[in-house]
Design a protein around this motif. Structure first.
Motif, mmCIF file in Angstrom:
data_model
loop_
_atom_site.group_PDB
_atom_site.id
_atom_site.type_symbol
_atom_site.label_atom_id
_atom_site.label_comp_id
_atom_site.label_asym_id
_atom_site.label_seq_id
_atom_site.Cartn_x
_atom_site.Cartn_y
_atom_site.Cartn_z
ATOM 1 N N PRO A 110 34.088 32.994 50.100
ATOM 2 C CA PRO A 110 35.442 32.459 49.956
ATOM 3 C C PRO A 110 35.470 31.039 49.377
ATOM 4 O O PRO A 110 36.488 30.607 48.850
ATOM 5 C CB PRO A 110 35.979 32.461 51.389
ATOM 6 C CG PRO A 110 34.770 32.419 52.255
ATOM 7 C CD PRO A 110 33.681 33.124 51.501
ATOM 8 N N GLU A 111 34.361 30.313 49.452
ATOM 9 C CA GLU A 111 34.312 28.945 48.932
ATOM 10 C C GLU A 111 33.746 28.930 47.517
ATOM 11 O O GLU A 111 33.232 29.936 47.043
ATOM 12 C CB GLU A 111 33.479 28.041 49.858
ATOM 13 C CG GLU A 111 31.997 28.376 49.894
ATOM 14 C CD GLU A 111 31.607 29.487 50.881
ATOM 15 O OE1 GLU A 111 30.440 29.926 50.819
ATOM 16 O OE2 GLU A 111 32.443 29.925 51.685
ATOM 17 N N LYS A 112 33.811 27.782 46.860
ATOM 18 C CA LYS A 112 33.257 27.648 45.504
ATOM 19 C C LYS A 112 31.783 28.018 45.505
ATOM 20 O O LYS A 112 31.067 27.738 46.467
ATOM 21 C CB LYS A 112 33.446 26.232 44.984
ATOM 22 C CG LYS A 112 34.903 25.905 44.692
ATOM 23 C CD LYS A 112 35.025 24.593 43.954
ATOM 24 C CE LYS A 112 36.461 24.289 43.632
ATOM 25 N NZ LYS A 112 37.063 25.143 42.628
ATOM 26 N N PHE A 113 31.325 28.659 44.402
ATOM 27 C CA PHE A 113 29.943 29.123 44.322
ATOM 28 C C PHE A 113 29.509 29.274 42.880
ATOM 29 O O PHE A 113 30.336 29.378 41.975
ATOM 30 C CB PHE A 113 29.786 30.471 45.050
ATOM 31 C CG PHE A 113 30.508 31.601 44.360
ATOM 32 C CD1 PHE A 113 29.823 32.437 43.485
ATOM 33 C CD2 PHE A 113 31.870 31.799 44.530
ATOM 34 C CE1 PHE A 113 30.482 33.460 42.819
ATOM 35 C CE2 PHE A 113 32.539 32.827 43.866
ATOM 36 C CZ PHE A 113 31.839 33.656 43.009
ATOM 37 N N GLU A 114 28.204 29.314 42.676
ATOM 38 C CA GLU A 114 27.579 29.725 41.425
ATOM 39 C C GLU A 114 26.262 30.374 41.820
ATOM 40 O O GLU A 114 25.322 29.687 42.206
ATOM 41 C CB GLU A 114 27.346 28.555 40.474
ATOM 42 C CG GLU A 114 26.770 29.023 39.136
ATOM 43 C CD GLU A 114 26.724 27.935 38.077
ATOM 44 O OE1 GLU A 114 26.071 28.163 37.037
ATOM 45 O OE2 GLU A 114 27.334 26.860 38.271
ATOM 46 N N TRP A 115 26.217 31.698 41.756
ATOM 47 C CA TRP A 115 25.097 32.495 42.250
ATOM 48 C C TRP A 115 24.649 33.506 41.202
ATOM 49 O O TRP A 115 25.442 33.965 40.369
ATOM 50 C CB TRP A 115 25.509 33.313 43.465
ATOM 51 C CG TRP A 115 25.798 32.587 44.719
ATOM 52 C CD1 TRP A 115 25.523 31.292 45.023
ATOM 53 C CD2 TRP A 115 26.428 33.149 45.875
ATOM 54 N NE1 TRP A 115 25.936 31.019 46.294
ATOM 55 C CE2 TRP A 115 26.493 32.138 46.844
ATOM 56 C CE3 TRP A 115 26.944 34.404 46.179
ATOM 57 C CZ2 TRP A 115 27.042 32.339 48.109
ATOM 58 C CZ3 TRP A 115 27.491 34.612 47.434
ATOM 59 C CH2 TRP A 115 27.539 33.595 48.383
ATOM 60 N N CYS A 116 23.396 33.928 41.307
ATOM 61 C CA CYS A 116 22.946 35.105 40.565
ATOM 62 C C CYS A 116 23.690 36.318 41.119
ATOM 63 O O CYS A 116 24.185 36.299 42.254
ATOM 64 C CB CYS A 116 21.440 35.281 40.718
ATOM 65 S SG CYS A 116 20.485 33.980 39.910
ATOM 66 N N GLU A 117 23.750 37.379 40.344
ATOM 67 C CA GLU A 117 24.622 38.500 40.694
ATOM 68 C C GLU A 117 24.334 39.154 42.038
ATOM 69 O O GLU A 117 25.236 39.671 42.681
ATOM 70 C CB GLU A 117 24.623 39.557 39.589
ATOM 71 C CG GLU A 117 23.320 40.297 39.428
ATOM 72 C CD GLU A 117 23.410 41.362 38.356
ATOM 73 O OE1 GLU A 117 24.326 42.200 38.386
ATOM 74 O OE2 GLU A 117 22.550 41.343 37.461
#
Length: 115
Positions: A79-86
């Protein structure tokens, strides 16, 4: 550049996913979110020359009233900001369905979210 314009009467949030071969935490795509847009607002969510990255991009958007723009590419997001691999996830993540967008050979592409 990839840009979103909200023509929806409620605030909404956007997440995107783009091709990233051999993403360090697994998979070949990176997913990122959330950009919040007020009605009538626009935001650039990726500044790259799009066709230099890949002709296919994915997005998901959800409005405050529950309306959504989705597809069938299921991935887990927090629910929070993120930048992740798939394939990265967390205990508070939920599944969404990304919509595939073919930008062709465009350097820039705008997606308008309408009711």
């Amino acid at each position: 550049m990839l840009k979103f314009i909200s023509q929806y009467p409620q605030p909404l949030s956007v997440s995107i996913m783009w091709y990233t071969p051999n993403c360090p935490d697994g998979g070949d795509w990176t997913k990122k979110g959330w950009w919040n847009l007020a009605p009538g607002e626009s935001k650039v969510v990726h500044a790259a020359d799009l066709d230099d990255v890949n002709r296919y991009w994915c997005y998901f958007a959800q409005a405050a009233d529950g309306a959504f723009w989705a597809g069938d590419i299921a991935r887990m997001v927090p629910p929070e900001k993120f930048e992740w691999c798939e394939w990265t996830s967390s205990t508070d993540a939920t599944q969404i369905g990304y919509r595939l967008q073919d930008v062709g050979d465009a350097d820039d592409f705008t997606i308008t979210l309408t009711p």
